[in-house]
Design an enzyme around this catalytic site. Structure first.
Site, short mmCIF file in Angstrom:
data_model
loop_
_atom_site.label_atom_id
_atom_site.label_comp_id
_atom_site.label_asym_id
_atom_site.label_seq_id
_atom_site.Cartn_x
_atom_site.Cartn_y
_atom_site.Cartn_z
CG HIS A 157 -2.52 -3.06 7.27
ND1 HIS A 157 -3.69 -2.43 8.39
CD2 HIS A 157 -2.65 -4.29 7.21
CE1 HIS A 157 -4.08 -3.59 8.76
NE2 HIS A 157 -3.76 -4.73 8.22
CB SER A 158 -6.42 -2.54 5.88
OG SER A 158 -7.90 -2.97 5.92
CG MET A 159 -10.25 -0.13 3.58
SD MET A 159 -10.82 -0.77 2.33
CE MET A 159 -11.65 0.64 1.41
CD GLN A 184 2.23 -5.25 4.63
OE1 GLN A 184 1.85 -4.69 5.77
NE2 GLN A 184 3.23 -5.72 4.62
CB THR A 186 -5.24 -3.84 0.24
OG1 THR A 186 -4.46 -3.38 0.87
CG2 THR A 186 -6.03 -2.84 -0.66
#
Length: 906
Positions: A157-159, A184, A186
């Site tokens: 998720h993200s980074m 997700q 990212t």
């Protein structure tokens, strides 16, 4: 003081800019659909069991942890490691139960202590190495088992998704340790806010590795974006680069994912039930029955992801689906010769095959369209080859259908199937349920309607309209001249129905052919429905496709489609795509005003008001033409070679062009927003100084203006050394903040002294005039022992007000590393690496000297004229090199500050 120095026209202009910026911000933060995600709940009490890591590893990464996720009794069963496990992901666990635990997954969670790596990149490499160690630790837990996994699937998720991609850049990392990567929200393309060089260097390392090694990378990767609800990471940043050699990467927006069809914010993308269900279904379809692990076949992996995330045919996934199906059995065969047909099925006792002979239809029509409201996963439409009235075997066309929220539909071009003699629609025997099947033959030109979008600068005052008079079931509205990210429209669909007694549903699907960012709107007709139309990804130069509004309509209704430009959404796109560059434009405007104040001090001996100089000097024509000219010259080989020879960084405008992010006049709009922000920021800082000085006077006895001006006070060297030591031993941003607070304190003290002086002048004007004359006489007679007059104090406060405004932005840009350091203080006393440390070493003594600097001490400096000329080229440099690399901005700011401080000695 600041308001009085601005005329009404300028004030009206700044108010207008605030209004426009508010419109853009409202569109970004509120101008999207409501959250339609269903909450995913745990079926049993969740528990995270900490995995014991080797002591050396735990010591090296004290802030990071690895957990095994479980629920209820399953969590209790797996407290004893190693694992002989069942599925423990909440939704995946229920899926495993449904198939009697034939296959199962274990879910591990890596805890990064919620580090702000999106803003501070110093720990990204450390996180990457820790994940590598976690993968090796996890795989060791299965050692000796019959079907021991040799690789893992990562959901980032993200980074976390970027960290997972960075694993491939590690020297000792084996690529086959990862079988599948799902990210997700990212930001793959670039950092959201490039506030330090560590994060930009990390991005460059990762993206360059994936580009240069595209042939060798066989990792199947899926990137899912949240859509317009996610204002933290815009979806355009999540799209993986389309490389000619790396075909195993998919990027999609959640609003386009079948069975999801919703936009998610940055957090809900993790728990959105619709998206989680889709992901879990894909995971189970990826399992190889022989190895009981995720398949190693890249073709199958991509097929599964396409099936669940791109186009779902309303059938369960099959790796090798049988194209030919048997159509035998005790069934009724009913021929249908009309071009438009509807069948309402309710409590059918017999299976029925409706056959449509194609020979005659081919002469008149080009396409056939069928839809069914029965959303089961059975085959429902077939093609017969060389048949008369019935056929024993047919080509299963159901695999070419598309699942939509309320129907499954199929459109066929008849000339693509010359061998088919009949189209067959299958209606199963059902009890207690009702569904409708429709089919119609049509000519393409009657259902494809062109609608040119309105001009960008029509501001929504004009519109274009089409009316759908025919009673068709499906239309394609071609949105001509729509393909840029700065375009934004509102489409209004008005439906009028006659003789309709029960509720009818229409579906409007915005289809963007060059990227998977479709969105759906479901409307109950008759109604008036408004659809927002804007892009995450601009149309590539070599792409000739047209954006479509696909309308799945009712034959009982007429539809009117109107499109007009949405000015507020255009401003929203400016903020969404370029809002991160605003600090650079604000600082550029302040630098121009600062340079004007220095020059007025040099030429007239007085420092003019900040707002006056902002109005006079902060003009976009002083900055933009130079940037445009350099961008133009860089198109020539000789200039590019000279540029590279001087080791100059790439122009930010060129980077934006490569990312298709250049708006017409966007730099002008940002400059105006920046100037407006600089004005209101100056008003806020001067007001804050006055309020703090009033509070100071209320708490302390009245102060007096300094009798003797001392640039180097006795406590200054000690304080400077203390702040530098703090920067060296702890965190550079912390030392900068302390020095900034010391500087503000000095200015507040000066404001309090001036207020006291003016009050005493009101009470005893004769005494005050004598003091003023004495002060001026003393100033003229002894240069090295200057006294401060009230006019000099006012000039100094005007200059300091500008400096506070400028330094405030530098402090704000350094805040992420300070927050990161404070959050991890229990693990690390010293921030390493520290992006602000070099800046702190220069800025600390500079600010310390400037805190004791008055206009009277520098107006006769030989260096003042040169100092006043520096802010202009530096303001240009801020825009040219800092709008996409914010960490460079302080490097341009400290130069005039340093020269200003040196004016005290030269």
């Amino acid at each position: 003081m600041l308001l009085h120095s601005v005329n009404l026209w300028n004030l009206a202009f700044y108010a207008l800019m605030v209004f426009m910026a508010t419109l853009g911000l409202w569109d970004v933060f509120f101008g999207f659909e409501e959250n339609k995600c269903s909450m995913s709940y745990m079926f049993e009490y969740p528990e995270y069991q900490k995995i014991e890591l080797p002591k050396k590893l735990a010591k090296r990464y004290p802030a990071y942890e690895l957990y095994l996720y479980g629920e209820g009794s399953y969590a209790e069963e797996h407290k004893v490691l190693p694992l002989t496990v069942r599925s423990i992901g909440s939704i995946a666990l229920r899926k495993a139960e449904d198939i009697d635990f034939k296959y199962h997954f274990d879910f591990f969670s890596v805890n990064f202590n919620e580090e702000l790596v999106a803003l501070y990149g110093g720990s990204l490499q450390k996180q990457t190495k820790f994940v590598h160690e976690c993968i090796k630790t996890i795989l060791k837990l299965y050692k000796g088992q019959e079907f021991a996994p040799k690789s893992v699937a990562i959901v980032g998720h993200s980074m976390g998704g970027l960290v997972a991609r960075a694993l491939l850049t590690l020297k000792n990392f084996k690529q086959d340790l990862i079988n599948l990567l799902v990210t997700q929200a990212t930001p793959h393309v670039a950092p959201v806010m490039p506030l330090d060089r560590f994060i930009t260097d990390f991005y460059m390392t990762v993206n360059n590795y994936w580009i240069l090694n595209a042939r060798q990378i066989n990792l199947t990767t899926l990137s899912v974006a949240g859509g317009f609800r996610d204002y933290q990471v815009r979806s355009g940043l999540t799209f993986l680069p389309k490389l000619s050699h790396h075909t195993s990467a998919l990027s999609v927006v959640s609003s386009a994912v079948p069975k999801t069809w919703v936009s998610t914010d940055h957090l809900s993308i993790v728990w959105c039930k619709q998206l989680q269900l889709t992901t879990v279904r894909a995971f189970f379809d990826l399992i190889d029955a022989d190895t009981k692990q995720i398949t190693q076949n890249p073709k199958k992996k991509l097929s599964v992801l396409n099936h669940h995330f791109i186009r779902h045919p309303a059938k369960h996934f099959e790796e090798n689906p049988s194209i030919i199906s048997d159509l035998t059995g005790t069934s009724m065969w009913v021929p249908v010769k009309v071009s438009k047909w509807t069948y309402v099925a309710y409590n059918e006792s017999d299976k029925i095959y409706f056959t449509f002979p194609l020979a005659n239809h081919r002469k008149i029509y080009t396409h056939v369209y069928c839809q069914s409201t029965m959303l089961d996963t059975n085959s429902w439409i077939f093609g017969c080859i060389n048949s008369t009235s019935m056929c024993r075997q047919g080509v299963d066309l159901s695999w070419k259908a598309e699942l939509l929220p309320t129907i499954k539909s199929l459109t066929l071009r008849l000339q693509d199937y010359p061998s088919l003699s009949h189209l067959v629609v299958y209606v199963p025997s059902i009890h207690g349920s009702k569904f409708v099947v429709d089919c119609e033959f049509f000519k393409k030109e009657t259902r494809s309607i062109q609608l040119p979008v309105t001009h960008l600068f029509s501001f929504g005052l004009s519109s274009r309209k089409v009316i759908l008079n025919t009673s068709g079931l499906f239309y394609n509205i071609e949105l001509l001249n729509f393909g840029q990210i700065y375009q934004a429209f509102k489409i209004n669909v008005v439906s009028k129905c006659s003789g309709v007694k029960e509720e009818i549903t229409s579906i409007y699907k915005l289809h963007i052919p060059w990227s998977y960012e479709d969105s759906l709107t479901i409307a109950q007709v008759p109604s008036s429905t408004e659809i927002s139309v804007k892009l995450h990804i601009a149309q590539p130069d070599n792409d000739s496709h047209v954006a479509l509004l696909k309308m799945y309509t009712s034959s009982d209704c007429q539809y009117e489609v109107t499109v007009k430009t949405s000015f507020s959404q255009i401003l929203g796109q400016v903020v969404r795509f370029h809002g991160g560059a605003l600090p650079a434009y604000v600082i550029s405007s302040i630098l121009l005003a600062y340079g004007g104040q220095l020059y007025s001090l040099f030429s007239t001996g007085h420092c003019l008001e900040y707002a006056t100089m902002l109005d006079k000097e902060a003009k976009p024509y002083k900055v933009d033409p130079f940037v445009i000219m350099v961008k133009f010259l860089l198109g020539y080989k000789w200039f590019k070679e000279l540029w590279d020879m001087l080791l100059l960084p790439e122009l930010d405008a060129i980077i934006l062009t490569s990312q298709s992010m250049c708006f017409p006049l966007v730099s002008l709009i940002l400059f105006l927003f920046g100037t407006c922000t600089a004005y209101w920021g100056g008003l806020l800082s001067s007001t804050s100084v006055k309020l703090l000085s009033s509070l100071w006077l209320a708490l302390k006895r009245p102060s007096e203006l300094p009798k003797d001006i001392k640039i180097i006070s006795p406590d200054l060297p000690i304080l400077t050394i203390i702040f530098i030591l703090i920067s060296w031993t702890t965190c550079g941003a912390f030392a900068i903040l302390l020095t900034y607070l010391y500087y503000v304190f000095k200015i507040v003290h000066l404001q309090a002294s001036l207020t006291t002086f003016k009050n005493s002048q009101t009470v005893n004007p004769k005494h005050s005039r004598r003091s003023e004359k004495k002060s001026n006489h003393h100033k003229d007679s002894a240069v090295h022992h200057l006294r401060l007059s009230s006019s000099d104090a006012e000039d100094s406060l005007r200059m300091h007000s500008t400096l506070i405004n400028l330094l405030t932005w530098i402090v704000l840009l350094s805040m992420p590393s300070l927050i990161y350091w404070l959050k991890n203080l229990r693990y690390y006393f010293k921030l390493n690496p520290d992006p602000c440390k070099p800046l702190a070493f220069i800025l600390i003594p500079t600010m310390a000297i400037l805190g004791n600097t008055y206009t009277t001490s520098i107006k006769s400096s030989k260096l003042l004229k040169t100092t006043s000329q520096f802010p202009l080229p530096l303001a240009v440099g801020v825009i040219a090199f800092g709008s996409s690399h914010l960490y460079r901005v302080p490097c341009f700011v400290f130069i005039p500050l340093l020269l200003h401080a040196l004016c005290n000695f030269m």
